[in-house]
Design a protein around this motif. Sequence first.
Motif, mmCIF file in Angstrom:
data_model
loop_
_atom_site.group_PDB
_atom_site.id
_atom_site.type_symbol
_atom_site.label_atom_id
_atom_site.label_comp_id
_atom_site.label_asym_id
_atom_site.label_seq_id
_atom_site.Cartn_x
_atom_site.Cartn_y
_atom_site.Cartn_z
ATOM 1 N N PRO A 133 0.793 -1.231 0.000
ATOM 2 C CA PRO A 133 0.000 0.000 0.000
ATOM 3 C C PRO A 133 0.827 1.283 0.000
ATOM 4 O O PRO A 133 0.422 2.275 -0.602
ATOM 5 C CB PRO A 133 -0.838 -0.121 1.278
ATOM 6 N N GLN A 134 1.980 1.299 0.676
ATOM 7 C CA GLN A 134 2.761 2.534 0.727
ATOM 8 C C GLN A 134 3.251 2.934 -0.654
ATOM 9 O O GLN A 134 3.075 4.074 -1.101
ATOM 10 C CB GLN A 134 3.936 2.383 1.683
ATOM 11 N N GLY A 135 3.903 2.007 -1.340
ATOM 12 C CA GLY A 135 4.424 2.318 -2.664
ATOM 13 C C GLY A 135 3.327 2.631 -3.663
ATOM 14 O O GLY A 135 3.433 3.574 -4.451
ATOM 15 N N VAL A 168 -8.569 -9.078 -7.608
ATOM 16 C CA VAL A 168 -7.969 -10.401 -7.791
ATOM 17 C C VAL A 168 -8.107 -11.202 -6.506
ATOM 18 O O VAL A 168 -8.291 -10.646 -5.422
ATOM 19 C CB VAL A 168 -6.466 -10.281 -8.155
ATOM 20 N N THR A 169 -8.008 -12.504 -6.619
ATOM 21 C CA THR A 169 -8.021 -13.357 -5.432
ATOM 22 C C THR A 169 -6.679 -13.249 -4.715
ATOM 23 O O THR A 169 -5.679 -12.770 -5.273
ATOM 24 C CB THR A 169 -8.263 -14.817 -5.817
ATOM 25 N N ASP A 170 -6.642 -13.730 -3.469
ATOM 26 C CA ASP A 170 -5.382 -13.736 -2.716
ATOM 27 C C ASP A 170 -4.324 -14.560 -3.442
ATOM 28 O O ASP A 170 -3.141 -14.202 -3.452
ATOM 29 C CB ASP A 170 -5.610 -14.319 -1.315
ATOM 30 N N GLU A 171 -4.748 -15.654 -4.060
ATOM 31 C CA GLU A 171 -3.810 -16.527 -4.762
ATOM 32 C C GLU A 171 -3.205 -15.806 -5.967
ATOM 33 O O GLU A 171 -2.001 -15.900 -6.225
ATOM 34 C CB GLU A 171 -4.520 -17.809 -5.212
ATOM 35 N N VAL A 172 -4.016 -15.087 -6.702
ATOM 36 C CA VAL A 172 -3.511 -14.342 -7.854
ATOM 37 C C VAL A 172 -2.584 -13.225 -7.391
ATOM 38 O O VAL A 172 -1.518 -13.006 -7.978
ATOM 39 C CB VAL A 172 -4.676 -13.770 -8.686
ATOM 40 N N LEU A 173 -2.972 -12.523 -6.325
ATOM 41 C CA LEU A 173 -2.131 -11.433 -5.820
ATOM 42 C C LEU A 173 -0.750 -11.957 -5.441
ATOM 43 O O LEU A 173 0.273 -11.340 -5.762
ATOM 44 C CB LEU A 173 -2.818 -10.775 -4.621
ATOM 45 N N ALA A 174 -0.717 -13.127 -4.792
ATOM 46 C CA ALA A 174 0.567 -13.719 -4.406
ATOM 47 C C ALA A 174 1.387 -14.096 -5.635
ATOM 48 O O ALA A 174 2.618 -13.964 -5.638
ATOM 49 C CB ALA A 174 0.333 -14.940 -3.531
ATOM 50 N N ALA A 175 0.708 -14.534 -6.700
ATOM 51 C CA ALA A 175 1.412 -14.934 -7.922
ATOM 52 C C ALA A 175 1.923 -13.747 -8.715
ATOM 53 O O ALA A 175 2.846 -13.874 -9.517
ATOM 54 C CB ALA A 175 0.486 -15.784 -8.792
ATOM 55 N N LEU A 176 1.344 -12.573 -8.507
ATOM 56 C CA LEU A 176 1.771 -11.381 -9.236
ATOM 57 C C LEU A 176 3.100 -10.838 -8.755
ATOM 58 O O LEU A 176 3.857 -10.246 -9.519
ATOM 59 C CB LEU A 176 0.721 -10.270 -9.087
ATOM 60 N N GLY A 177 3.392 -10.998 -7.467
ATOM 61 C CA GLY A 177 4.511 -10.300 -6.856
ATOM 62 C C GLY A 177 5.849 -10.963 -7.044
ATOM 63 O O GLY A 177 5.989 -12.010 -7.680
ATOM 64 N N ASP A 178 6.847 -10.338 -6.455
ATOM 65 C CA ASP A 178 8.229 -10.802 -6.495
ATOM 66 C C ASP A 178 8.360 -12.080 -5.684
ATOM 67 O O ASP A 178 8.137 -12.078 -4.471
ATOM 68 C CB ASP A 178 9.142 -9.709 -5.942
ATOM 69 N N GLY A 181 10.882 -13.545 -4.659
ATOM 70 C CA GLY A 181 11.941 -13.507 -3.655
ATOM 71 C C GLY A 181 11.618 -12.610 -2.473
ATOM 72 O O GLY A 181 12.442 -12.446 -1.588
ATOM 73 N N ALA A 182 10.417 -12.043 -2.460
ATOM 74 C CA ALA A 182 10.080 -11.100 -1.394
ATOM 75 C C ALA A 182 9.869 -11.831 -0.079
ATOM 76 O O ALA A 182 9.300 -12.917 -0.037
ATOM 77 C CB ALA A 182 8.823 -10.320 -1.757
ATOM 78 N N SER A 183 10.320 -11.206 1.007
ATOM 79 C CA SER A 183 10.132 -11.787 2.340
ATOM 80 C C SER A 183 8.978 -11.121 3.069
ATOM 81 O O SER A 183 8.686 -11.469 4.208
ATOM 82 C CB SER A 183 11.423 -11.628 3.167
ATOM 83 N N VAL A 184 8.333 -10.144 2.425
ATOM 84 C CA VAL A 184 7.204 -9.452 3.035
ATOM 85 C C VAL A 184 5.997 -9.567 2.122
ATOM 86 O O VAL A 184 6.121 -9.702 0.908
ATOM 87 C CB VAL A 184 7.520 -7.955 3.287
ATOM 88 N N SER A 185 4.813 -9.508 2.702
ATOM 89 C CA SER A 185 3.578 -9.597 1.932
ATOM 90 C C SER A 185 3.250 -8.257 1.307
ATOM 91 O O SER A 185 3.450 -7.210 1.923
ATOM 92 C CB SER A 185 2.434 -10.030 2.855
ATOM 93 N N GLN A 199 0.423 -7.117 1.021
ATOM 94 C CA GLN A 199 -0.756 -6.626 1.745
ATOM 95 C C GLN A 199 -1.924 -6.302 0.819
ATOM 96 O O GLN A 199 -2.660 -5.351 1.015
ATOM 97 C CB GLN A 199 -0.401 -5.393 2.584
ATOM 98 N N GLY A 200 -2.092 -7.134 -0.191
ATOM 99 C CA GLY A 200 -3.286 -7.035 -1.020
ATOM 100 C C GLY A 200 -3.239 -6.039 -2.145
ATOM 101 O O GLY A 200 -4.246 -5.847 -2.837
ATOM 102 N N LEU A 201 -2.108 -5.389 -2.386
ATOM 103 C CA LEU A 201 -2.015 -4.355 -3.424
ATOM 104 C C LEU A 201 -0.726 -4.487 -4.230
ATOM 105 O O LEU A 201 0.365 -4.604 -3.664
ATOM 106 C CB LEU A 201 -2.040 -2.963 -2.799
ATOM 107 N N VAL A 202 -0.857 -4.458 -5.550
ATOM 108 C CA VAL A 202 0.283 -4.441 -6.459
ATOM 109 C C VAL A 202 -0.065 -3.503 -7.610
ATOM 110 O O VAL A 202 -1.212 -3.480 -8.064
ATOM 111 C CB VAL A 202 0.592 -5.852 -7.013
ATOM 112 N N ALA A 203 0.896 -2.725 -8.059
ATOM 113 C CA ALA A 203 0.700 -1.884 -9.240
ATOM 114 C C ALA A 203 1.793 -2.165 -10.259
ATOM 115 O O ALA A 203 2.907 -2.565 -9.907
ATOM 116 C CB ALA A 203 0.719 -0.398 -8.860
ATOM 117 N N VAL A 204 1.461 -1.979 -11.507
ATOM 118 C CA VAL A 204 2.441 -2.015 -12.585
ATOM 119 C C VAL A 204 2.609 -0.592 -13.093
ATOM 120 O O VAL A 204 1.619 0.072 -13.429
ATOM 121 C CB VAL A 204 1.984 -2.940 -13.730
ATOM 122 N N CYS A 205 3.850 -0.116 -13.107
ATOM 123 C CA CYS A 205 4.129 1.269 -13.507
ATOM 124 C C CYS A 205 5.142 1.303 -14.640
ATOM 125 O O CYS A 205 5.925 0.371 -14.822
ATOM 126 C CB CYS A 205 4.680 2.065 -12.324
#
Length: 281
Positions: free
Chosen positions: A44-46, A88-98, A100-104, A106-112
């Motif tokens: 959410p912050q980014g 998106v579902t929680d499963e899709v959100l998890a699949a979208l991200g990095d 190698g990330a060690s942090v969640s 938190q339900g938000l991803v953007a493509v910039c």
Amino acid sequence: MPSPPRPTRAGLLANPRSDRVRAVRALSRRAVRHRQGLFLVEGPQGVREAVHHRPDLVRDVYVTPAAAQRYDDLLARADAAHLPVHEVTDEVLAALGDEGASVSPQGLVAVCRTETATLESVLARAPRLLCVCAQVRDPGNAGTVLRAADAAGADAVVLTEGSVDVFSPKVVRSTAGSLFHLPVVTGVGAAEAVDAVRAAGLAVHAADGAGDRLLGALDLSAPHAWLMGNEAWGLPTELRARCDDVVRVPIHGLAESLNLAMAATVCLYASAGAQHPVGPA
């Protein structure tokens, strides 16, 4: 007067193996980011800082239903800017991200979209404070320096050639949104950057533990740039020789030294104090 209705979202994205999800996840790789001119912003912050300060760079926002309720104000801002928002579902959100990330996220991803400034354009604005990082390789250090430069009121950050990719997920997370607040120059040679900055009328102070001047002895009220070296080998002799002086942060305790991000923060805040003095309360 009633507020206008929120835009209707498309159907919930539920397939973590879809082509869209694979394409977003591939942005964790530098070659893909470079080829497509896109990068990931997680959490959410980014995402908030991207939507608030650089909506022109935001291509898509992905959010889980729970996060959509939690960050309703952020999504309202995205809607007002006519940004595509996908639930998106929680499963899709998890699949979208990095991966190698060690942090969640938190339900938000953007493509910039990626965007960097040129050194010429930065210097044309008559900056008063710059931070030049010479071959900084650690993502956490690079992101933290950028965040500190933002907080100290710097006009731009320069990451010379050989530095970590500023759009890598780890760097983006470490900036905590500051990536969207100030210009970032990448790919310029370190010697070229120092010479150009000095030619523009700014002093260049090399930060080095072996410096012959103490930080507190400098007059930092005039326009200047800090030159920070690589985490492992610091600044080479020939690069230090191009600077106006070589400065060390005094160590009063038993610590051998400060790491790059800590030293940069101390130096940048010394500059901020000189350029933005605070009177008595």
